[in-house]
Motif scaffolding. Structure first.
Motif, PDB file in Angstrom:
ATOM      1  N   LYS A 221      -3.186  48.527 -11.140  1.00 16.95           N
ATOM      2  CA  LYS A 221      -2.783  47.391 -11.972  1.00 16.95           C
ATOM      3  C   LYS A 221      -3.384  46.090 -11.443  1.00 16.95           C
ATOM      4  O   LYS A 221      -3.853  45.244 -12.207  1.00 16.95           O
ATOM      5  N   LYS A 222      -3.378  45.934 -10.120  1.00 15.33           N
ATOM      6  CA  LYS A 222      -3.928  44.728  -9.507  1.00 15.33           C
ATOM      7  C   LYS A 222      -5.433  44.642  -9.749  1.00 15.33           C
ATOM      8  O   LYS A 222      -5.965  43.574 -10.066  1.00 15.33           O
ATOM      9  N   VAL A 223      -6.121  45.781  -9.611  1.00 11.91           N
ATOM     10  CA  VAL A 223      -7.563  45.807  -9.859  1.00 11.91           C
ATOM     11  C   VAL A 223      -7.857  45.503 -11.323  1.00 11.91           C
ATOM     12  O   VAL A 223      -8.798  44.775 -11.654  1.00 11.91           O
ATOM     13  N   HIS A 224      -7.019  46.044 -12.211  1.00 13.30           N
ATOM     14  CA  HIS A 224      -7.163  45.810 -13.654  1.00 13.30           C
ATOM     15  C   HIS A 224      -7.099  44.321 -13.969  1.00 13.30           C
ATOM     16  O   HIS A 224      -7.927  43.791 -14.728  1.00 13.30           O
ATOM     17  N   VAL A 225      -6.136  43.633 -13.374  1.00 15.79           N
ATOM     18  CA  VAL A 225      -5.968  42.189 -13.591  1.00 15.79           C
ATOM     19  C   VAL A 225      -7.181  41.421 -13.083  1.00 15.79           C
ATOM     20  O   VAL A 225      -7.666  40.484 -13.741  1.00 15.79           O
ATOM     21  N   LYS A 226      -7.691  41.815 -11.927  1.00 13.43           N
ATOM     22  CA  LYS A 226      -8.848  41.119 -11.352  1.00 13.43           C
ATOM     23  C   LYS A 226     -10.106  41.322 -12.200  1.00 13.43           C
ATOM     24  O   LYS A 226     -10.894  40.394 -12.376  1.00 13.43           O
ATOM     25  N   ILE A 227     -10.280  42.549 -12.709  1.00 14.27           N
ATOM     26  CA  ILE A 227     -11.447  42.818 -13.553  1.00 14.27           C
ATOM     27  C   ILE A 227     -11.363  42.003 -14.843  1.00 14.27           C
ATOM     28  O   ILE A 227     -12.354  41.443 -15.310  1.00 14.27           O
ATOM     29  N   GLU A 228     -10.161  41.917 -15.429  1.00 12.16           N
ATOM     30  CA  GLU A 228      -9.972  41.111 -16.641  1.00 12.16           C
ATOM     31  C   GLU A 228     -10.335  39.654 -16.395  1.00 12.16           C
ATOM     32  O   GLU A 228     -10.967  39.009 -17.238  1.00 12.16           O
ATOM     33  N   ALA A 229      -9.922  39.137 -15.238  1.00 14.52           N
ATOM     34  CA  ALA A 229     -10.233  37.745 -14.894  1.00 14.52           C
ATOM     35  C   ALA A 229     -11.750  37.546 -14.788  1.00 14.52           C
ATOM     36  O   ALA A 229     -12.295  36.551 -15.266  1.00 14.52           O
ATOM     37  N   LEU A 230     -12.438  38.512 -14.174  1.00 12.71           N
ATOM     38  CA  LEU A 230     -13.898  38.441 -14.057  1.00 12.71           C
ATOM     39  C   LEU A 230     -14.572  38.514 -15.423  1.00 12.71           C
ATOM     40  O   LEU A 230     -15.541  37.794 -15.692  1.00 12.71           O
ATOM     41  N   GLN A 231     -14.054  39.370 -16.299  1.00  9.98           N
ATOM     42  CA  GLN A 231     -14.628  39.496 -17.640  1.00  9.98           C
ATOM     43  C   GLN A 231     -14.485  38.194 -18.417  1.00  9.98           C
ATOM     44  O   GLN A 231     -15.409  37.797 -19.142  1.00  9.98           O
ATOM     45  N   LYS A 232     -13.359  37.517 -18.251  1.00 10.93           N
ATOM     46  CA  LYS A 232     -13.149  36.241 -18.938  1.00 10.93           C
ATOM     47  C   LYS A 232     -14.134  35.187 -18.438  1.00 10.93           C
ATOM     48  O   LYS A 232     -14.661  34.388 -19.216  1.00 10.93           O
ATOM     49  N   GLU A 233     -14.380  35.184 -17.121  1.00 11.25           N
ATOM     50  CA  GLU A 233     -15.318  34.213 -16.558  1.00 11.25           C
ATOM     51  C   GLU A 233     -16.742  34.502 -17.005  1.00 11.25           C
ATOM     52  O   GLU A 233     -17.515  33.582 -17.274  1.00 11.25           O
TER      53      GLU A 233
END
Length: 230
Positions: A47-59
Motif C-alpha cells: 500500500k505504501k509503495v502504491h501511494v508513492k508510485i501514484e505520487a510519482l505518476q502525478k509529478e
C-alpha cells in the motif's frame, strides 16, 4: 541581430523540451508497469509503495503538461489561415469542455451573433486560445457558477467575450496575468494566458480583461476581419 538570437534560443529551448519528453515518457511507462506489479502484491508495504508510485505518476504528468504548455508557447509557426464561421469555432470548444464543466455545477450560457461574416483565422490556434481562457474561468468557479460566452462584431472586428461569475482577479495582479510563468495556482504552469495573448496578437488581434473581486471576470478577444499578415 537580437531577433535572430531570440529565435535561436527559442529553437534550442524547444529542442531541449523535446529531449526531456522522451525519457519522461519512458519513466511514465515504467511506473505503469511497476504499478501493475505492486497491485498483485498484498500487505501494508504494498500500500505504501502504491501511494508513492501514484505520487510519482502525478509529478510525471505535471512535468509533461508543463513541457506541452512551453512548446505551445515557444513554437514559432506559420499561421494556417482559413475563412471560418467564428460561432462554429467557439462552439466546437464549448462542446469539448461541456461534460467536465457540468460536473462542476457550472452553467454555460451562449449568445452568438448569427450575422457575423467569416473570419480569417488559424482555427486550431484560436481554439487553443479560447480553451485556455475557459479553463481559467472554470478554475475561478470552484463552487459552481455561470460561464457566459458571447460573439459580436462590427465592420472591422469580430469579438469573443468569455465571462465567469468566479472569484475575480485582485487588482494587484491583473496586470501580471499575461506574464510568462506568472500563476496564482499551485498546479498552474503560468503559460496558458500568455499563450492565448500570443496567439491573438499573431492574428493582429487584441485581448483585454476586466475583473472585479468576488463577482467575476470578462476576457474579450477581438480579431480583425481583414487579416493581412503576409
Amino acid at each position: 541581430m537580437l531577433s535572430e538570437r531570440l529565435a535561436f534560443v527559442g529553437t534550442l529551448a524547444g529542442g531541449l523540451a523535446h529531449e526531456i519528453k522522451n525519457p519522461l515518457s519512458t519513466l511514465n511507462i515504467n511506473l505503469q508497469l511497476l504499478m501493475e506489479d505492486v497491485q498483485s502484491m498484498t500487505g501494508e508495504n504494498s500500500k505504501k509503495v502504491h501511494v508513492k508510485i501514484e505520487a510519482l505518476q502525478k509529478e510525471v504528468q505535471r512535468l509533461d503538461e508543463i513541457l506541452n504548455d512551453f512548446l505551445r508557447f515557444a513554437r514559432g509557426q506559420k499561421l494556417e489561415l482559413e475563412d471560418r464561421n467564428i460561432n462554429e469555432v467557439v462552439d466546437e470548444v464549448v462542446d469539448f469542455v461541456t461534460p467536465e464543466i457540468k460536473q462542476k455545477n457550472i452553467v454555460i450560457l451562449k449568445s452568438y451573433d448569427a450575422h457575423l461574416p467569416p473570419c480569417r483565422i488559424d482555427s486550431n490556434l484560436i481554439k487553443q486560445a479560447i480553451l485556455n481562457v475557459i479553463i481559467n474561468a472554470e478554475q475561478a468557479m470552484q463552487n459552481g457558477g455561470e460561464l457566459m460566452i458571447r460573439t459580436s462584431g462590427n465592420k472591422k472586428y469580430i469579438q469573443i467575450d468569455i465571462t465567469d461569475t468566479g472569484a475575480g482577479i485582485p487588482k494587484g495582479i491583473i496586470d501580471k496575468i499575461f506574464q510568462v510563468y506568472f500563476s496564482t495556482k499551485k498546479t498552474g504552469t503560468g503559460l496558458g494566458l500568455p499563450t492565448t495573448k500570443r496567439i491573438v496578437e499573431e492574428h493582429k488581434g487584441i485581448i483585454a480583461v476586466q475583473s472585479e473581486e468576488g463577482k467575476g471576470t470578462n476576457f474579450s478577444i477581438k480579431l480583425p476581419l481583414n487579416l493581412n499578415i503576409y
